[in-house]
Design an enzyme around this catalytic site. Structure first.
Site, PDB file in Angstrom:
ATOM      1  N   ASP A 264       0.846  -1.378  -0.040  1.00 49.66           N
ATOM      2  CA  ASP A 264       0.060  -0.005  -0.109  1.00 49.66           C
ATOM      3  C   ASP A 264       0.873   1.140   0.085  1.00 49.66           C
ATOM      4  O   ASP A 264       0.261   2.377  -0.326  1.00 49.66           O
ATOM      5  CB  ASP A 264      -0.802  -0.003   1.279  1.00 49.66           C
TER       6      ASP A 264
HETATM    7  C1  BGC Z   1      -0.012  -0.025   6.270  1.00 48.38           C
HETATM    8  C2  BGC Z   1      -1.319  -0.691   5.515  1.00 48.38           C
HETATM    9  C3  BGC Z   1      -2.302   0.506   4.986  1.00 48.38           C
HETATM   10  C4  BGC Z   1      -1.439   1.814   4.759  1.00 48.38           C
HETATM   11  C5  BGC Z   1      -2.491   2.670   4.431  1.00 48.38           C
HETATM   12  C6  BGC Z   1       0.400   0.947   5.619  1.00 48.38           C
HETATM   13  O1  BGC Z   1       1.380   1.402   6.601  1.00 48.38           O
HETATM   14  O2  BGC Z   1       0.779  -1.099   6.289  1.00 48.38           O
HETATM   15  O3  BGC Z   1      -1.802  -1.648   6.211  1.00 48.38           O
HETATM   16  O4  BGC Z   1      -3.082   0.061   4.478  1.00 48.38           O
HETATM   17  O5  BGC Z   1      -0.656   2.219   5.428  1.00 48.38           O
HETATM   18  O6  BGC Z   1      -1.907   3.935   4.107  1.00 48.38           O
HETATM   19  C1  NOJ Z   2      -2.094  -4.076   5.192  1.00 52.74           C
HETATM   20  C2  NOJ Z   2      -3.122  -4.097   4.255  1.00 52.74           C
HETATM   21  O1  NOJ Z   2      -4.093  -4.575   4.900  1.00 52.74           O
HETATM   22  C3  NOJ Z   2      -2.728  -5.022   3.003  1.00 52.74           C
HETATM   23  O2  NOJ Z   2      -3.818  -5.225   2.129  1.00 52.74           O
HETATM   24  C4  NOJ Z   2      -1.381  -4.772   2.691  1.00 52.74           C
HETATM   25  O3  NOJ Z   2      -1.171  -5.294   1.424  1.00 52.74           O
HETATM   26  C5  NOJ Z   2      -0.341  -4.623   3.484  1.00 52.74           C
HETATM   27  N1  NOJ Z   2      -0.927  -3.695   4.530  1.00 52.74           N
HETATM   28  C6  NOJ Z   2       1.203  -4.017   2.997  1.00 52.74           C
HETATM   29  O4  NOJ Z   2       0.918  -2.738   2.486  1.00 52.74           O
END
Ligand code: BGC
Ligand code: NOJ
Length: 809
Positions: free
Chosen positions: A485
């Protein structure tokens, strides 16, 4: 150092001191009513949606940590001393403390000055309530006069409003008391049709419903004024903060015990009564639940049902390996966590506040993979819910809301990996169940029934979405981000994170992802198998051809000398290449490209996995990339916003470690695969609990990486795709018992010294009793089914039969 131990015979983790490094929690409930409960009674409960139907109040970020829950105070009337049955919130040092977190329940036992208590918390199956059973025993030799005070604080339903709209909130709280039942009625005036109640099966000496009356205006839960004075004042809250506290006075002879049953429930008026009696709550609903749980026997019965439900849920995959840590992960805790992540998605934990995220499109498809064999019907329903939010062009809303089941327009889409996970989710479901008919099911697009089309059509659009969104190198466009993400490679405004460009810019370039490229090839294989199962050979061949072309593209544009590149950014710069200053090698593309089959023939896959170990390996797991970014880079986005060693910036992101385990297993290196498994599996990390910090029975999303000051410390336990993927890695690829379209596949990839492993797997109604054992020296692996040597490793199920399988590895 440990803070407890596993009691496998009870399927419990037993915590032996209350001051664990962080609160260690558990979940209550499996269908519609859920509670989060810590080892000191902290936490909250909600009906279906942690944001909109929250029953009790919890303050994240509180001081002291974890200081609101369902609490019981015990006061010795003679000495005036009081303490908590769950240590918090009074935190008086107890003579004995023990918390047993089990599957769907938590028991906390304490003893102080010869008074023993045992509090059991659970949510019975099919009910919308928590049971709190409190047993008090006088183990001394004098008569004791005690007062027991219960305490819960109500949330005014919408947890997000509850936390900010004080000008309104402080006026709307309303309660009612009827005997030993305290009703929380806030919002009933708007005929919102729901209420909560807290009841005890004993005439209460007194009660209060007003928080200030309980704590004192400047008092605290640690030293509540009402407990100090020893009397509740029978106040009916009027605004401010409604709570429910019962006072029960008990006299106990030496050796005598008393058991009380508290019911904390959620009720709705029946729909037909909703508009007829405005402003009146229909107490009959509460009455009937209270009646069902008015005795300790009824609690025992509820517990027996929960136990037998878990026996059933865990039965499809049980192992005996000779290593109790592995057995407890595979047989108990990993599947338990999979069920919880499936239910909660990423909404409510001690690290997810319950007011933020809905159900993730990619998250839920992945959660399904770890859960489908336990409750296939629910997986089916979930697939339909997810697919109904899909966009017509095959793209996806990134999340949907659990109450409305509609795609979340605020967050939108453009995470270009999302659609492909649907193929994996559906494939996982069909391989497990054989229910190919699901593909004919008419499923909405964009939640519009007029746009409904067979599920197979959804898969097709998922697949072509990638092909319709290729970038300048012929690799998939990443969009806002892919699985990572935080890899926001189309981010080029002057405000970080403000602007995301997903269409070609003036130079005709946009960012591309090697992770999606690998995922696409992997998903294409799944899709082609589905098509072949349906007899659609021509279509399957065209899918194979598209995948083969992507493999060529990866070979040409996705290889660095020793590993797979991660991405091209918006400007066409490489990400995850030795040419980069930081972030030279990323884990995701190594995992997905090797899982997709890239570089198996010419040894490049092996080289990439060796580089992975060399650059990303630590004793606590594999970091996400290396070296972490020392500075923020606008063209990379959020990934470089974290301090080095945390989260996506070089943390050990436990979700992606299993992709490397699977890749290693595919290359036949069971040794390494299992080694990686043990580095992050919580039961194997129990001995370093003081470093790890989080629960030793469930995975956390992240363990701080080698560049972090607190390397090895875990964060964000429970709600993570880590649960499903590690389960898939160990059960399907390392132990290698994998559902296939035609039958159960036996394909172990184990370390040579693993010895004999016995597995009982129930698959499509057939019980497979499998023994895996090392082949005699010099002999090749073989499979014998019911005494006969077989030449295929796909064993067709024979419903209602038991097959005995002996496989050497
Ligand atoms: C997290 C993800 C989340 C994202 C949103 C990341 O740091 O690991 O779980 O979806 O932040 O910006
Ligand atoms: C948590 C999110 O729920 C998942 O979809 C994502 O792939 C990971 N963070 C890595 O950023």
């Amino acid at each position: 150092m440990k803070y407890g131990y596993f009691d496998d015979s009870q399927r419990e983790y037993v915590i032996t001191r209350p001051d664990t490094p962080k609160p260690w929690i558990n979940y209550l409930g499996v269908d519609s009513f859920f509670g989060i409960i810590s080892n000191t009674g902290g936490g909250y409960c909600f009906y279906r949606d942690a944001k909109l139907r929250r029953l009790t109040r919890y303050r994240y970020n509180n001081i002291p940590l974890d200081s609101n829950g369902r609490y019981f105070y015990i006061k010795d009337q003679a000495s005036g001393e009081y303490w908590s049955a769950t240590w918090q919130p009074v935190r008086k040092e107890l003579d004995k403390y023990e918390c047993r977190h089990g599957l769907g329940y938590t028991k906390i036992a304490a003893s102080y000055s010869s008074i023993e208590t045992e509090v059991l918390y659970t949510v019975p199956k099919g009910e919308t309530l928590e049971l709190h059973q409190v047993k008090i025993t006088n183990s001394g030799n004098t008569v004791r006069q005690l007062s027991l005070f219960s305490f819960v604080e109500f949330c005014l339903w919408d947890a997000s409003e509850d936390d900010r709209n004080f000008q309104r909130n402080l006026n709307i709280g309303e309660v009612e008391v009827e005997g030993s039942t305290i009703y929380h009625k806030t919002e009933y005036r708007e005929r919102r049709n729901h209420y909560a109640y807290y009841h005890v099966n004993e005439a209460a000496t007194a009660y209060t419903t007003d928080r200030f009356a309980f704590t004192g205006t400047y008092g605290s839960l640690e030293k509540p004024e009402a407990v100090e004075t020893g009397e509740l004042d029978k106040q009916i809250a009027s605004g401010w903060s409604p709570v429910a506290s019962h006072q029960i006075d008990v006299t106990l002879e030496p050796g005598e015990s008393k058991t009380l049953v508290f019911v904390l429930g959620y009720a709705e008026n029946e729909p037909e009564k909703k508009w007829q009696s405005p402003g009146i709550i229909n107490k009959e609903v509460a009455h009937s639940s209270i009646k069902r749980f008015s005795t300790p026997e009824s609690v025992e019965q509820a517990m027996a049902e929960i136990q037998s439900e878990w026996n059933k849920l865990l039965a499809p995959y049980l192992i005996k390996s000779g290593d109790e840590r592995l057995d407890r992960m595979v047989n108990i805790w990993n599947p338990y966590q999979c069920m919880v992540t499936f239910n909660m998605s990423r909404s409510a934990s001690y690290y997810e506040s319950g007011v933020g995220r809905g159900m993730g499109f990619r998250d839920s498809n992945q959660d399904l993979l770890g859960f489908v064999h336990q409750v296939p019907e629910r997986a089916r329903e979930r697939i339909i819910d997810i697919a109904s939010t899909q966009l017509l062009d095959g793209g996806a809303y990134h999340q949907y809301q659990p109450l409305t089941k509609r795609g979340n327009a605020d967050i939108g889409g453009n995470f270009n990996d999302d659609p492909l996970w649907l193929i994996l989710g559906v494939g996982g479901y069909i391989r497990e169940t054989g229910d190919i008919e699901i593909l004919d099911e008419k499923v909405d697009f964009e939640n519009e029934s007029s746009l409904a089309a067979p599920l197979l059509d959804h898969l097709d659009r998922s697949f072509t979405f990638t092909l319709n969104n290729l970038g300048p190198h012929g690799l998939p466009l990443i969009g806002r981000a892919d699985w990572n993400d935080c890899l926001n490679l189309n981010c080029f405004s002057s405000e970080p994170g403000e602007s995301f460009q997903t269409t070609a810019n003036q130079e005709g370039r946009t960012a591309e992802s090697l992770m999606i490229a690998g995922l696409f090839v992997y998903a294409a294989k799944e899709y082609a198998e589905i098509l072949r199962t349906l007899g659609k050979e021509d279509k399957a061949e065209s899918v194979d051809a598209a995948a083969a072309k992507m493999v060529e593209t990866i070979d040409v544009h996705g290889r660095e000398p020793e590993w797979f590149l991660r991405a091209y950014d918006y400007f066409g710069n490489k990400v995850g290449s030795p040419e980069c200053e930081d972030g030279k090698i990323y884990i995701e593309s190594q995992g997905w490209c090797v899982m997709a089959g890239c570089g198996h023939q010419d040894g490049f896959a092996r080289k990439a996995l060796d580089a992975t170990e060399k650059h990303l390996g630590t004793a606590h797991g594999l970091v996400l990339q290396h070296p972490p970014y020392a500075d923020y880079h606008l063209n990379l986005g959020e990934v470089s916003s974290y301090p080095p060693g945390y989260k996506e910036n070089g943390g050990i992101f436990c979700h992606n470690n299993p992709w490397i385990m699977i890749a290693e297993a595919m290359l036949g290196n069971g040794e390494k695969a299992y080694d990686y498994y043990k580095r992050i599996a919580p039961a194997f990390r129990e001995d370093v609990s003081e470093v790890h910090g989080q629960e030793p029975y469930v995975y956390a999303q992240m363990i701080a990486g080698k560049a972090a000051a607190r390397h090895g410390e875990a964060k964000n336990s429970w709600l993570t795709g880590t649960a499903a993927w590690n389960y898939v890695a160990i059960t399907q690829h390392i132990l290698g018992i994998r559902p296939g379209y035609e039958g159960l596949i036996i394909d172990p990839s184990l370390p040579a010294d693993m010895g004999k492993v016995q597995i009982e797997r129930v698959f499509r109604g057939c019980t497979y009793k499998i023994t895996l054992q090392p082949a005699a020296s010099g002999a090749s692996p073989s499979i014998i089914v019911d005494g006969e040597v077989t030449h295929s490793n796909v064993i067709t199920p024979q419903p209602e039969k038991t097959l005995s399988v002996l496989a050497t590895y």
